[in-house]
Design a protein around this motif. Sequence first.
Motif, PDB file in Angstrom:
ATOM      1  N   LEU A 106       4.026  -6.426  -5.459  1.00  0.00           N
ATOM      2  CA  LEU A 106       4.215  -6.425  -6.913  1.00  0.00           C
ATOM      3  C   LEU A 106       5.499  -7.147  -7.304  1.00  0.00           C
ATOM      4  CD1 LEU A 106       3.103  -2.748  -7.619  1.00  0.00           C
ATOM      5  CD2 LEU A 106       1.971  -4.806  -8.508  1.00  0.00           C
ATOM      6  N   GLN A 107       6.558  -6.927  -6.559  1.00  0.00           N
ATOM      7  CA  GLN A 107       7.832  -7.585  -6.837  1.00  0.00           C
ATOM      8  C   GLN A 107       7.695  -9.100  -6.731  1.00  0.00           C
ATOM      9  OE1 GLN A 107      11.006  -6.288  -4.296  1.00  0.00           O
ATOM     10  NE2 GLN A 107      12.460  -7.812  -5.065  1.00  0.00           N
ATOM     11  N   ASN A 108       6.985  -9.551  -5.716  1.00  0.00           N
ATOM     12  CA  ASN A 108       6.790 -10.988  -5.548  1.00  0.00           C
ATOM     13  C   ASN A 108       5.927 -11.588  -6.653  1.00  0.00           C
ATOM     14  OD1 ASN A 108       7.743 -12.435  -2.849  1.00  0.00           O
ATOM     15  ND2 ASN A 108       7.400 -10.269  -2.383  1.00  0.00           N
ATOM     16  N   ILE A 109       4.859 -10.891  -7.020  1.00  0.00           N
ATOM     17  CA  ILE A 109       4.006 -11.398  -8.093  1.00  0.00           C
ATOM     18  C   ILE A 109       4.795 -11.500  -9.396  1.00  0.00           C
ATOM     19  CG2 ILE A 109       1.964 -10.923  -9.509  1.00  0.00           C
ATOM     20  CD1 ILE A 109       0.735  -9.553  -7.039  1.00  0.00           C
ATOM     21  N   GLU A 110       5.597 -10.481  -9.691  1.00  0.00           N
ATOM     22  CA  GLU A 110       6.426 -10.518 -10.900  1.00  0.00           C
ATOM     23  C   GLU A 110       7.381 -11.709 -10.861  1.00  0.00           C
ATOM     24  OE1 GLU A 110       9.218  -7.540 -13.593  1.00  0.00           O
ATOM     25  OE2 GLU A 110       8.906  -7.099 -11.464  1.00  0.00           O
ATOM     26  N   SER A 111       7.982 -11.978  -9.707  1.00  0.00           N
ATOM     27  CA  SER A 111       8.906 -13.107  -9.581  1.00  0.00           C
ATOM     28  C   SER A 111       8.183 -14.428  -9.806  1.00  0.00           C
ATOM     29  CB  SER A 111       9.562 -13.096  -8.199  1.00  0.00           C
ATOM     30  OG  SER A 111      10.360 -11.955  -8.037  1.00  0.00           O
ATOM     31  N   ILE A 112       6.967 -14.559  -9.266  1.00  0.00           N
ATOM     32  CA  ILE A 112       6.192 -15.795  -9.448  1.00  0.00           C
ATOM     33  C   ILE A 112       5.892 -16.005 -10.927  1.00  0.00           C
ATOM     34  CG2 ILE A 112       3.977 -16.906  -8.951  1.00  0.00           C
ATOM     35  CD1 ILE A 112       4.010 -15.311  -6.266  1.00  0.00           C
ATOM     36  N   PHE A 153      -5.036  -1.193  -5.728  1.00  0.00           N
ATOM     37  CA  PHE A 153      -3.926  -2.097  -6.037  1.00  0.00           C
ATOM     38  C   PHE A 153      -4.074  -2.764  -7.403  1.00  0.00           C
ATOM     39  CE2 PHE A 153      -1.784  -6.215  -6.090  1.00  0.00           C
ATOM     40  CZ  PHE A 153      -0.476  -5.789  -5.892  1.00  0.00           C
ATOM     41  N   LEU A 154      -5.249  -3.233  -7.753  1.00  0.00           N
ATOM     42  CA  LEU A 154      -5.396  -3.916  -9.041  1.00  0.00           C
ATOM     43  C   LEU A 154      -5.100  -2.971 -10.205  1.00  0.00           C
ATOM     44  CD1 LEU A 154      -8.460  -6.294  -8.610  1.00  0.00           C
ATOM     45  CD2 LEU A 154      -6.023  -6.828  -8.532  1.00  0.00           C
ATOM     46  N   ALA A 155      -5.466  -1.706 -10.076  1.00  0.00           N
ATOM     47  CA  ALA A 155      -5.124  -0.731 -11.122  1.00  0.00           C
ATOM     48  C   ALA A 155      -3.609  -0.571 -11.218  1.00  0.00           C
ATOM     49  CB  ALA A 155      -5.793   0.609 -10.817  1.00  0.00           C
ATOM     50  N   GLN A 156      -2.923  -0.555 -10.088  1.00  0.00           N
ATOM     51  CA  GLN A 156      -1.458  -0.502 -10.084  1.00  0.00           C
ATOM     52  C   GLN A 156      -0.885  -1.736 -10.766  1.00  0.00           C
ATOM     53  OE1 GLN A 156      -1.264   0.169  -5.650  1.00  0.00           O
ATOM     54  NE2 GLN A 156       0.411   1.504  -6.261  1.00  0.00           N
ATOM     55  N   LEU A 157      -1.400  -2.893 -10.414  1.00  0.00           N
ATOM     56  CA  LEU A 157      -0.908  -4.158 -10.954  1.00  0.00           C
ATOM     57  C   LEU A 157      -1.031  -4.195 -12.471  1.00  0.00           C
ATOM     58  CD1 LEU A 157       0.005  -7.143 -10.695  1.00  0.00           C
ATOM     59  CD2 LEU A 157      -2.385  -7.721 -10.219  1.00  0.00           C
ATOM     60  N   VAL A 169       4.695 -17.923   0.927  1.00  0.00           N
ATOM     61  CA  VAL A 169       4.263 -16.744   1.671  1.00  0.00           C
ATOM     62  C   VAL A 169       4.882 -15.489   1.056  1.00  0.00           C
ATOM     63  CG1 VAL A 169       4.247 -15.601   3.916  1.00  0.00           C
ATOM     64  CG2 VAL A 169       4.036 -18.090   3.777  1.00  0.00           C
ATOM     65  N   ILE A 170       4.033 -14.511   0.759  1.00  0.00           N
ATOM     66  CA  ILE A 170       4.489 -13.211   0.285  1.00  0.00           C
ATOM     67  C   ILE A 170       4.580 -12.297   1.505  1.00  0.00           C
ATOM     68  CG2 ILE A 170       3.907 -11.199  -1.124  1.00  0.00           C
ATOM     69  CD1 ILE A 170       2.395 -13.121  -3.002  1.00  0.00           C
ATOM     70  N   MET A 171       5.771 -11.919   1.861  1.00  0.00           N
ATOM     71  CA  MET A 171       5.973 -11.117   3.053  1.00  0.00           C
ATOM     72  C   MET A 171       5.604  -9.656   2.799  1.00  0.00           C
ATOM     73  SD  MET A 171       7.011 -13.474   5.054  1.00  0.00           S
ATOM     74  CE  MET A 171       7.768 -12.768   6.512  1.00  0.00           C
ATOM     75  N   ILE A 172       4.905  -9.061   3.767  1.00  0.00           N
ATOM     76  CA  ILE A 172       4.682  -7.622   3.755  1.00  0.00           C
ATOM     77  C   ILE A 172       5.228  -7.067   5.069  1.00  0.00           C
ATOM     78  CG2 ILE A 172       2.726  -7.734   2.166  1.00  0.00           C
ATOM     79  CD1 ILE A 172       0.840  -7.474   4.517  1.00  0.00           C
ATOM     80  N   ASP A 173       5.118  -5.784   5.279  1.00  0.00           N
ATOM     81  CA  ASP A 173       5.757  -5.167   6.438  1.00  0.00           C
ATOM     82  C   ASP A 173       5.010  -5.516   7.720  1.00  0.00           C
ATOM     83  OD1 ASP A 173       7.537  -4.026   4.691  1.00  0.00           O
ATOM     84  OD2 ASP A 173       6.448  -2.123   4.557  1.00  0.00           O
ATOM     85  N   ARG A 174       5.758  -5.883   8.746  1.00  0.00           N
ATOM     86  CA  ARG A 174       5.174  -6.176  10.052  1.00  0.00           C
ATOM     87  C   ARG A 174       5.207  -4.935  10.935  1.00  0.00           C
ATOM     88  NH1 ARG A 174       7.468 -12.208  11.757  1.00  0.00           N
ATOM     89  NH2 ARG A 174       6.585 -13.324   9.958  1.00  0.00           N
ATOM     90  N   LEU A 175       4.072  -4.647  11.545  1.00  0.00           N
ATOM     91  CA  LEU A 175       4.001  -3.539  12.500  1.00  0.00           C
ATOM     92  C   LEU A 175       4.461  -3.973  13.877  1.00  0.00           C
ATOM     93  CD1 LEU A 175       0.525  -2.080  11.462  1.00  0.00           C
ATOM     94  CD2 LEU A 175       2.787  -1.203  10.854  1.00  0.00           C
ATOM     95  N   ILE A 180      10.268 -20.547  -0.332  1.00  0.00           N
ATOM     96  CA  ILE A 180      10.724 -19.733   0.796  1.00  0.00           C
ATOM     97  C   ILE A 180      11.766 -18.719   0.366  1.00  0.00           C
ATOM     98  CG2 ILE A 180      11.929 -19.828   3.025  1.00  0.00           C
ATOM     99  CD1 ILE A 180      10.670 -22.484   3.536  1.00  0.00           C
ATOM    100  N   ILE A 181      12.416 -18.917  -0.753  1.00  0.00           N
ATOM    101  CA  ILE A 181      13.468 -18.013  -1.191  1.00  0.00           C
ATOM    102  C   ILE A 181      12.955 -16.572  -1.315  1.00  0.00           C
ATOM    103  CG2 ILE A 181      13.138 -18.337  -3.685  1.00  0.00           C
ATOM    104  CD1 ILE A 181      16.213 -18.308  -3.932  1.00  0.00           C
ATOM    105  N   TYR A 182      11.670 -16.406  -1.604  1.00  0.00           N
ATOM    106  CA  TYR A 182      11.136 -15.047  -1.731  1.00  0.00           C
ATOM    107  C   TYR A 182      11.067 -14.339  -0.386  1.00  0.00           C
ATOM    108  CZ  TYR A 182      10.052 -16.378  -6.459  1.00  0.00           C
ATOM    109  OH  TYR A 182      10.152 -16.801  -7.760  1.00  0.00           O
ATOM    110  N   LEU A 183      11.003 -15.099   0.692  1.00  0.00           N
ATOM    111  CA  LEU A 183      11.040 -14.479   2.008  1.00  0.00           C
ATOM    112  C   LEU A 183      12.407 -13.850   2.233  1.00  0.00           C
ATOM    113  CD1 LEU A 183       9.422 -17.338   4.140  1.00  0.00           C
ATOM    114  CD2 LEU A 183       8.278 -15.482   2.968  1.00  0.00           C
ATOM    115  N   ILE A 184      13.448 -14.508   1.747  1.00  0.00           N
ATOM    116  CA  ILE A 184      14.813 -14.009   1.931  1.00  0.00           C
ATOM    117  C   ILE A 184      15.057 -12.791   1.033  1.00  0.00           C
ATOM    118  CG2 ILE A 184      17.243 -14.630   1.724  1.00  0.00           C
ATOM    119  CD1 ILE A 184      16.345 -17.559   2.163  1.00  0.00           C
ATOM    120  N   GLN A 185      14.529 -12.842  -0.175  1.00  0.00           N
ATOM    121  CA  GLN A 185      14.768 -11.760  -1.114  1.00  0.00           C
ATOM    122  C   GLN A 185      14.125 -10.446  -0.666  1.00  0.00           C
ATOM    123  OE1 GLN A 185      13.211 -13.238  -4.794  1.00  0.00           O
ATOM    124  NE2 GLN A 185      15.060 -14.324  -5.339  1.00  0.00           N
ATOM    125  N   ASN A 186      13.061 -10.555   0.116  1.00  0.00           N
ATOM    126  CA  ASN A 186      12.321  -9.343   0.461  1.00  0.00           C
ATOM    127  C   ASN A 186      12.392  -9.039   1.935  1.00  0.00           C
ATOM    128  OD1 ASN A 186      10.879  -8.517  -2.149  1.00  0.00           O
ATOM    129  ND2 ASN A 186      10.592 -10.728  -2.063  1.00  0.00           N
TER     130      ASN A 186
END
Length: 279
Positions: A159-165, A186-190, A244-250, A273-279
Motif C-alpha cells: 500500500l505504501q508503494n502504491i501510494e508513492s507511485i 487486499f482490494l477492499a483494504q486498498l 519492483v515493489i519489495m515485499i518480505d523475503r522468507l 529503484i528508490i522505492y527499494l531503498i525506502q522500504n
Amino acid sequence: MHIVYVSDGKAGHRSQAMGLFKAMQRQSLQQVTFEEISIETLPIFPLLMGIFKKDISQLKQAPDYIFGVGSHTQLRVLLLGKIYQNAKTVILMKPNFPFSWFDYAVIPEHDEVQASEHVIVTQGALNPIVNEQRHQQNRILITLGGSSKRHQWNAGKVLQNIESIVQDNPHAEIILTTSRRTPNEFLAQLQQYDFAEKLQIFPVEQTPQGWIFEEMQKAEAVWVTEDSVSMIYEALTAGCRVGVIMIDRLKSDRITRVLDQLISSNNFDQQMIIYLIQN
C-alpha cells in the motif's frame, strides 16, 4: 511444422510454451501450427499402448515438436516422443529426467545449468511478448502478486508503494491488476484509501486471457511485486521501464539472487529503484 504442447493448465507454463512457439513462427519460412492438449486427456497407459501403434487418437496430426512445461508433463512428453519418433521433444525447465532423454531442455540461467548439446540456456523464462513500440506516455501498470515459497505478502508495504507511485505521477493513467495469489481482502483494504480513486482497478478474475500482455504493450512503466519474477521479465521484454515493489523475503535463493542481479545491472530505471531503498 506442427507443435503439440502438453499442458498442465498453468498460465505461466503456457506463456513459456507460447513464447517458444511465437519465436519459431517468426523465424520459420513455413507455416507453424500449435495444438494444446491437456495432461488430463493423456493417461499414461494409453500412451504406452500408443508406442506400439505409433499413433494416438487425441492428436489432430503427427507433431514435429512436442513441448512440455511443468513436472507433470515430462513423462508424457517422453512417451509422445516414443510414439512420434520423428518429432523433437522440448522441455522448458530443468527436467527431473536426464537431459539427454529430451532433444532439448530450455532452462533459465538462474537454474545454473551449463549449455550443451541438449541444453539451451535463456535469461529468464520464455514468454510470447515482443516490443510493439506502442507505449503511451504517462500510462503506468501495477501488477500485484502474493505470497510464495520465498516471499511473504506485506499489505502495508505494498500500500505504501502504491501510494508513492500515485503521488509521484499525478498526471498519469494508472492501471492496477492482481494475480490469483493476491490475498482476497487486499482490494477492499486498498479502496479504503483516498489515493485508490486515482487507480483503474482490474481484478485478475475480470481480465481475459492476453489482457496483461496487451496492457504491457501500452504502458510506459510497469511496477511488479518482487515475487512475480516471470512478470518482471515479461515487462522487460515488452520494452517497459520496470520498477519492483519489495515485499518480505522468507529466504534468499537463486531466484532472489537473479532479481538482485537484474537490479544491480541497471535494467531498471534508477528513479524507480528508490522505492527499494525506502522500504
